[in-house]
Motif scaffolding. Structure first.
Motif, short mmCIF file in Angstrom:
data_model
loop_
_atom_site.label_atom_id
_atom_site.label_comp_id
_atom_site.label_asym_id
_atom_site.label_seq_id
_atom_site.Cartn_x
_atom_site.Cartn_y
_atom_site.Cartn_z
N LYS A 1 0.83 -1.21 0.00
CA LYS A 1 0.00 0.00 0.00
C LYS A 1 0.86 1.27 0.00
N ILE A 2 1.52 1.50 -1.14
CA ILE A 2 2.31 2.70 -1.38
C ILE A 2 1.78 3.28 -2.69
N TYR A 3 1.18 4.47 -2.62
CA TYR A 3 0.41 4.99 -3.75
C TYR A 3 0.88 6.35 -4.23
N ASP A 4 0.72 6.58 -5.54
CA ASP A 4 0.81 7.92 -6.10
C ASP A 4 -0.55 8.59 -5.89
N ARG A 5 -1.60 7.88 -6.26
CA ARG A 5 -2.97 8.34 -5.99
C ARG A 5 -3.68 7.22 -5.24
N VAL A 6 -4.18 7.55 -4.07
CA VAL A 6 -4.82 6.58 -3.20
C VAL A 6 -6.16 6.15 -3.82
N PRO A 7 -6.46 4.84 -3.81
CA PRO A 7 -7.77 4.39 -4.30
C PRO A 7 -8.90 5.10 -3.55
N GLU A 8 -9.96 5.42 -4.28
CA GLU A 8 -11.06 6.18 -3.70
C GLU A 8 -12.39 5.47 -3.92
N VAL B 1 -13.73 9.51 -0.84
CA VAL B 1 -12.90 9.25 0.33
C VAL B 1 -11.93 8.12 0.01
N ALA B 2 -10.86 8.04 0.78
CA ALA B 2 -9.87 6.98 0.58
C ALA B 2 -10.53 5.61 0.76
N ASP B 3 -10.17 4.69 -0.11
CA ASP B 3 -10.70 3.33 -0.06
C ASP B 3 -9.53 2.37 0.16
N VAL B 4 -8.89 2.51 1.30
CA VAL B 4 -7.73 1.68 1.62
C VAL B 4 -7.64 1.55 3.14
#
Length: 149
Positions: free
Chosen positions: A28-35, A43-46
């Motif tokens: 779980k290392i993101y450029d754009r966080v899943p939403e 909202v963030a989906d992580v």
């Protein structure tokens, strides 16, 4: 290759190669966080904890005072997000992850294929509680000098 993209990709690969770091955040290392959409708001989906890349600033840097070497000073931010029970309840987990990010990238020998990394250094770490009163947020900033091609 665009220098900030190449630097971020090299930093991402270094973070993913850290066994200590992936033991905590997994992949779980993101450029754009899943939403996801919740009550009409994205909202963030992580799940906690995770890491995301934040803002980037680029300043031209003429290292030798001539037109021979083109370089850029790139400052980038990495964010740590943590909430939940146990170590995530307080800021301990966020501090641990931030420390591992710093250890992984400070003075690292990141390989760039198109441009050349001259140096990378840790500039600051801030740990704070977000306005929701639950989320622990780590902000880690690095500055890199990159010779551009």
């Amino acid at each position: 290759m665009e220098p900030t993209y190449e630097l971020q990709l090299a930093a991402l690969n270094a973070l993913r190669a850290s066994a200590a770091l992936t033991a905590i955040v997994g992949t779980k290392i993101y450029d754009r966080v899943p939403e996801k959409l919740a009550a009409g708001i994205l909202v963030a989906d992580v799940a906690s904890p995770y890491i995301s890349f934040g803002p980037v600033t680029v300043i031209p840097d003429d290292a030798d005072g001539s037109d021979c070497i083109d370089s850029e000073e790139i400052t980038f931010q990495i964010d740590v997000w943590s909430w939940g029970p146990g170590l995530a309840y307080g800021s301990i987990q966020a501090r641990q992850i931030a420390g591992l990010v710093k250890k992984t990238l400070h003075k690292a020998d990141l390989v760039l294929t198109t441009n050349a990394l001259v140096s990378i250094r840790h500039e600051l770490t801030r740990i704070l509680r977000d306005s929701d009163g639950v989320t622990n947020h780590g902000v880690i900033q690095f500055t890199a000098l990159v010779e551009t091609n």
